[in-house]
Design a protein around this motif. Structure first.
Motif, PDB file in Angstrom:
ATOM      1  N   ALA A  31      -2.804   7.492   6.940  1.00  0.00           N
ATOM      2  CA  ALA A  31      -3.591   6.385   6.381  1.00  0.00           C
ATOM      3  C   ALA A  31      -2.674   5.389   5.668  1.00  0.00           C
ATOM      4  O   ALA A  31      -2.917   4.178   5.701  1.00  0.00           O
ATOM      5  N   TYR A  32      -1.635   5.897   5.011  1.00  0.00           N
ATOM      6  CA  TYR A  32      -0.697   5.015   4.310  1.00  0.00           C
ATOM      7  C   TYR A  32       0.145   4.211   5.296  1.00  0.00           C
ATOM      8  O   TYR A  32       0.308   2.990   5.148  1.00  0.00           O
ATOM      9  N   THR A  33       0.652   4.860   6.318  1.00  0.00           N
ATOM     10  CA  THR A  33       1.510   4.133   7.265  1.00  0.00           C
ATOM     11  C   THR A  33       0.703   3.157   8.122  1.00  0.00           C
ATOM     12  O   THR A  33       1.278   2.293   8.768  1.00  0.00           O
ATOM     13  N   ALA A  34      -0.613   3.282   8.107  1.00  0.00           N
ATOM     14  CA  ALA A  34      -1.459   2.313   8.817  1.00  0.00           C
ATOM     15  C   ALA A  34      -1.718   1.051   8.003  1.00  0.00           C
ATOM     16  O   ALA A  34      -2.256   0.081   8.533  1.00  0.00           O
ATOM     17  N   THR A  35      -1.343   1.036   6.736  1.00  0.00           N
ATOM     18  CA  THR A  35      -1.680  -0.116   5.890  1.00  0.00           C
ATOM     19  C   THR A  35      -0.798  -1.316   6.209  1.00  0.00           C
ATOM     20  O   THR A  35       0.338  -1.181   6.659  1.00  0.00           O
ATOM     21  N   ASP A  73      -6.778   2.030   0.817  1.00  0.00           N
ATOM     22  CA  ASP A  73      -5.428   2.589   1.004  1.00  0.00           C
ATOM     23  C   ASP A  73      -4.367   1.513   0.821  1.00  0.00           C
ATOM     24  O   ASP A  73      -3.310   1.759   0.230  1.00  0.00           O
ATOM     25  N   ASP A  74      -4.633   0.341   1.312  1.00  0.00           N
ATOM     26  CA  ASP A  74      -3.655  -0.741   1.206  1.00  0.00           C
ATOM     27  C   ASP A  74      -3.502  -1.200  -0.241  1.00  0.00           C
ATOM     28  O   ASP A  74      -2.405  -1.559  -0.675  1.00  0.00           O
ATOM     29  N   ARG A  75      -4.599  -1.168  -0.978  1.00  0.00           N
ATOM     30  CA  ARG A  75      -4.517  -1.551  -2.396  1.00  0.00           C
ATOM     31  C   ARG A  75      -3.582  -0.599  -3.140  1.00  0.00           C
ATOM     32  O   ARG A  75      -2.733  -1.038  -3.925  1.00  0.00           O
TER      33      ARG A  75
END
Lengths: 215, 215
Positions: free
Chosen positions: A36-40, A60-62
């Protein structure tokens, strides 16, 4: 000035994985843990250097963006830098290529500290030292010039700073998978919450973001 | 018909506590672990018999109420019933007084199964048996008459049913405290999520409700 740490962990608390191979030095579990983090968008821009604007922009991006804000220095363990993988390679410069995403002094804790600093054009500078958490934090605080110090990882480095009471804000992104092996962030930290206010938030991806903040 | 289980666990995965004393058979950690649940209106009505209407009515209460819905039979371990605390008391009738909150047949798994059923006026009937998870579930399913079967606890009983692939829906209420000891729900369950869809929700209390549902 605050001392901060961020980790991705599994629902059963594992922040490191054990299925690494020479061909896949992070392992398959690692990819699932940080998916999920590497998708941000932040990860793509800041770590991969992808300026296309693609990537997720939700909760997640925040958290991903906050990870990079107001950091004046970082401390990481030898394993995170890669010294355990390449102990004899004196020319090893870390996993991140010529644009490491730190852009500040990074103190790498290692018993093998007789290494010259590695300086990159973007402001990243790796410095190697053998030091206790307290000693390393004093140096990093000084280098941070009033900005925050991040304890970057790996999990045992974060745990040693937590155990020493040195972390002001711990953020964990809990991926709802069970790894069942690796190093457990929570081991031997009974009662940690008593020094913190704990809040949680669920991202669109299903990752549960839990923050321990002092005061 | 679905097989369901609900547990309260700590952030580090502990669903049982170890600070029990004869004076306090549940221990102080247990009170902290279940504080948000025992504060709900549903718990107060359904378990304490408090008809005042007091108690919380938010997300925790919604899960608390769902816990009691559409259950036709329950299976629990000997420890949850109290046989480990009072092995020689042949008159022991459980922790719940004369109005046990089950109101259905409850199958108590024990090697010491030569005990008569205990029947209460409100529909609760404790039956004692030595059986595998599969065998117990077959009996409970039959007794449930088309309603769901709940695997009530304790943690090793739930784990044995999870390991056997017999649970359709697992709900855990994660209290953001670190207990550091006890029985860990997640031990030896690597990959459990692959059989389920996992969703999470944060309650007003700070408890994170995570649900593993098949299909």
């Amino acid at each position: 000035m605050a001392v901060r740490a961020d980790l991705n962990i599994s629902l059963d608390g594992y922040a490191s994985t054990t299925d690494q191979t020479p061909e896949n030095p992070f392992g398959e579990d690692w990819g699932r843990l940080v998916a999920a983090y590497t998708a941000t968008r932040t990860f793509r821009e800041r770590v991969l250097g992808d300026s296309s604007g693609e990537g997720t922009t939700g909760v997640d991006d925040r958290y991903g963006a906050a990870y990079f804000e107001n950091i004046g220095a970082e401390i990481m363990g030898a394993g995170m830098f890669g010294l355990h993988n390449f102990p004899d390679d004196r020319d090893w410069r870390g996993w991140w290529g010529e644009e490491p995403p730190f852009r500040c002094p990074v103190f790498v804790l290692t018993h093998d500290a007789d290494r010259d600093p590695i300086v990159f054009a973007n402001g990243t500078e790796f410095r190697f030292l053998a030091a206790s958490p307290d000693e390393a934090l004093a140096l990093a605080t000084d280098a941070a010039g009033g900005e925050d110090v991040r304890i970057g990882g790996g999990v045992d480095t974060v745990r040693s700073f937590l155990a020493a009471g040195l972390i002001d804000r711990l953020h964990v992104g809990i991926t709802p998978i069970l790894l069942g092996r690796g190093q457990n962030l929570w081991a031997e930290l009974r009662g940690l919450e008593s020094d913190y206010t704990v809040t949680s938030e669920v991202a669109e991806s299903g990752v549960v973001h839990v923050t321990f903040a002092r005061g």
